[in-house]
Design an enzyme around this catalytic site. Structure first.
Site, short mmCIF file in Angstrom:
data_model
loop_
_atom_site.label_atom_id
_atom_site.label_comp_id
_atom_site.label_asym_id
_atom_site.label_seq_id
_atom_site.Cartn_x
_atom_site.Cartn_y
_atom_site.Cartn_z
N ASP A 200 29.72 11.14 -42.68
CA ASP A 200 30.75 12.15 -42.90
C ASP A 200 32.09 11.57 -42.45
OD1 ASP A 200 32.41 14.32 -43.04
OD2 ASP A 200 31.35 15.53 -41.56
N HIS A 201 32.93 11.21 -43.43
CA HIS A 201 34.24 10.61 -43.14
C HIS A 201 35.32 11.26 -43.97
CE1 HIS A 201 33.93 6.73 -40.71
NE2 HIS A 201 32.71 7.27 -40.65
N ASN B 261 39.24 9.71 -38.51
CA ASN B 261 39.05 10.89 -39.34
C ASN B 261 39.72 12.14 -38.78
OD1 ASN B 261 37.12 9.59 -41.19
ND2 ASN B 261 35.81 9.52 -39.38
N GLY C 25 27.19 6.10 -24.85
CA GLY C 25 27.40 5.86 -23.42
C GLY C 25 26.54 6.82 -22.62
N GLY D 124 33.22 12.09 -32.62
CA GLY D 124 34.19 11.74 -33.64
C GLY D 124 34.98 10.48 -33.39
N GLU D 125 35.80 10.15 -34.39
CA GLU D 125 36.70 9.00 -34.32
C GLU D 125 38.10 9.44 -34.72
OE1 GLU D 125 34.24 8.75 -36.89
OE2 GLU D 125 32.62 7.90 -35.67
#
Length: 323
Positions: free
Chosen positions: A36-37, A109, A173, A105-106
Site C-alpha cells: 500500500d503506497h 507516503n 525494532g 508508515g513511511e
C-alpha cells in the site's frame, strides 16, 4: 509454512496487479500480499495505484485467494475510521479471506498532505490508537472515540463481515515488536529473523500468524537478473531508518546511488539457480514463519511462476513440513 505471492504496487499498475494475481492463483499461489503506497520508492518502479480499488478487483478476478495488506499505514494519510470501512468492505468481497496488515508508515507516503512526520515513538503511539479505533468500529453500531490523536463522532460501518479481519502488525525494532505481540493477531516483518519470531510467539496469544516477504529476480541470465533487481529495488540496500524518514522518491534515488549491484546480489536471489532460491525459502521455514510471500522483480513473471511451481516449491516441501 505456506508460500504465497507478493503483489508490488510500486512496480505494477492496477491492471497488471490484477493480471499478476490471476497468474499467481493459476500457479497455485492462493495467498497474496499487496503493498500500500502513495508513491513508489523510485522513478524506475514508477507505479502506486490505490490499493483498496485493486483489492476489490482482485477479489472478483482471482476468486478464492486470501489477501493481506503488507502493510497499510492507518495513522496520517488516511484516518483509521476510513481504513476500518475499507478493510470491512474488502473482507466482504473476499468472503472473509482478508487480513489487515498495518504499520507505522513511511514519510514517503504520509507527508503528502503537509502533516508533520512524528518521531518513531509517537508513530507507534498513533498506530496503537488507530488499531483501537478500527476495532471499535468493527463492533458494529454507532461508535465515538476521543483520543490523543484521533476523534470519531457518531460513526457506524453498516457493512461488516461476520468476523472482523485479523490485524497483523508490522515491526522491525523492539518497541514495534512488543506492540505487535501485545495487540496484533499476527506479526509482519522482512528477513528470516528467527529471534523476533521467537519473541513474538513467546509474548503473543495463541493462534497468531507470523508472516514475512522475500524479493527474488528469477530469470534465465543471472547477470541480467542482478541488473534488473538493482535497477528496480536498489533502495532495499539502504541501511537503518532511511526507509522511514526519507520523504520523496528523488531522495531515495540519491541515497540508493551508494548501493552496488554486488550488495543487491547478496540480498536477493537472482537468476536461474534453483539452489539459491530454495536456500532462501528454506531459511524462512527454519526461522519459524507461518507464511512467506515471494515477490518476483521485473518482467519475467511467467517464467517465475513456472519455475517456482515446477522446481522451487517441490524442493522445499520437506523442510517446510519439518519446520
Amino acid at each position: 509454512m505456506r508460500v504465497g505471492y507478493f503483489l508490488s504496487s510500486e512496480e505494477w499498475g492496477p491492471v497488471e496487479l490484477v493480471g499478476n494475481a490471476i497468474k499467481a492463483r493459476a500457479a497455485g499461489f492462493d495467498h497474496l500480499w499487496i503493498s500500500d503506497h502513495y508513491h513508489p520508492w523510485s522513478e524506475e518502479q514508477g507505479h502506486s495505484p490505490f490499493v483498496w480499488s485493486a483489492i476489490g478487483a482482485i477479489a472478483r478476478a482471482a476468486e478464492g485467494v486470501t489477501v493481506t495488506t503488507a502493510v497499510t499505514c492507518p495513522t496520517i494519510r488516511i484516518h483509521p475510521a476510513v481504513i476500518a470501512q475499507a478493510a470491512a468492505t474488502s473482507a466482504l468481497l473476499l468472503d472473509g479471506r482478508f487480513r489487515l496488515g498495518v504499520g507505522s508508515g513511511e514519510a514517503l507516503n504520509e507527508h503528502i498532505l503537509g502533516d508533520r512526520w512524528p518521531e518513531a515513538d509517537e508513530r507507534l503511539e498513533m498506530l496503537e490508537e488507530a488499531i483501537d479505533v478500527i476495532r471499535t468500529l468493527w463492533r458494529g453500531g454507532v461508535q465515538s472515540h476521543r483520543g490523543r490523536h484521533y476523534r470519531v463522532e457518531h460513526a457506524r460501518i453498516y457493512d461488516l463481515p461476520d468476523r472482523p479481519p485479523p490485524i497483523l502488525v508490522s515491526g522491525f525494532g523492539q518497541k514495534s515488536l512488543e506492540l505487535a505481540a501485545r495487540l496484533g493477531d499476527g506479526y509482519v516483518t522482512v528477513g528470516p529473523d528467527e529471534e523476533s519470531v521467537r519473541y513474538f510467539r513467546e509474548h503473543a496469544r495463541d493462534g497468531t500468524l507470523v508472516q514475512s516477504g522475500l524479493k527474488v529476480c528469477w530469470g534465465p541470465d543471472q547477470r541480467e537478473a542482478i541488473q534488473t533487481a538493482h535497477g528496480l529495488w536498489r533502495n532495499d540496500g539502504l541501511p537503518g531508518e532511511l526507509a522511514q524518514v526519507l520523504p520523496t522518491a528523488e531522495h531515495f534515488q540519491q541515497a540508493s546511488e551508494l548501493v552496488t549491484e554486488e550488495l543487491i546480489a547478496e540480498q536477493i536471489p537472482c537468476g536461474p539457480d534453483v539452489d539459491r532460491h530454495v536456500e532462501m525459502v528454506e531459511a524462512y521455514a527454519r526461522a519459524g514463519f507461518d507464511e512467506l510471500y515471494v515477490q518476483q522483480i521485473g518482467p519475467e513473471q511467467d517464467g517465475f511462476f513456472e519455475a517456482y511451481r515446477d522446481e522451487v516449491l517441490p524442493r522445499v516441501q520437506d523442510v517446510v513440513a519439518a519446520a
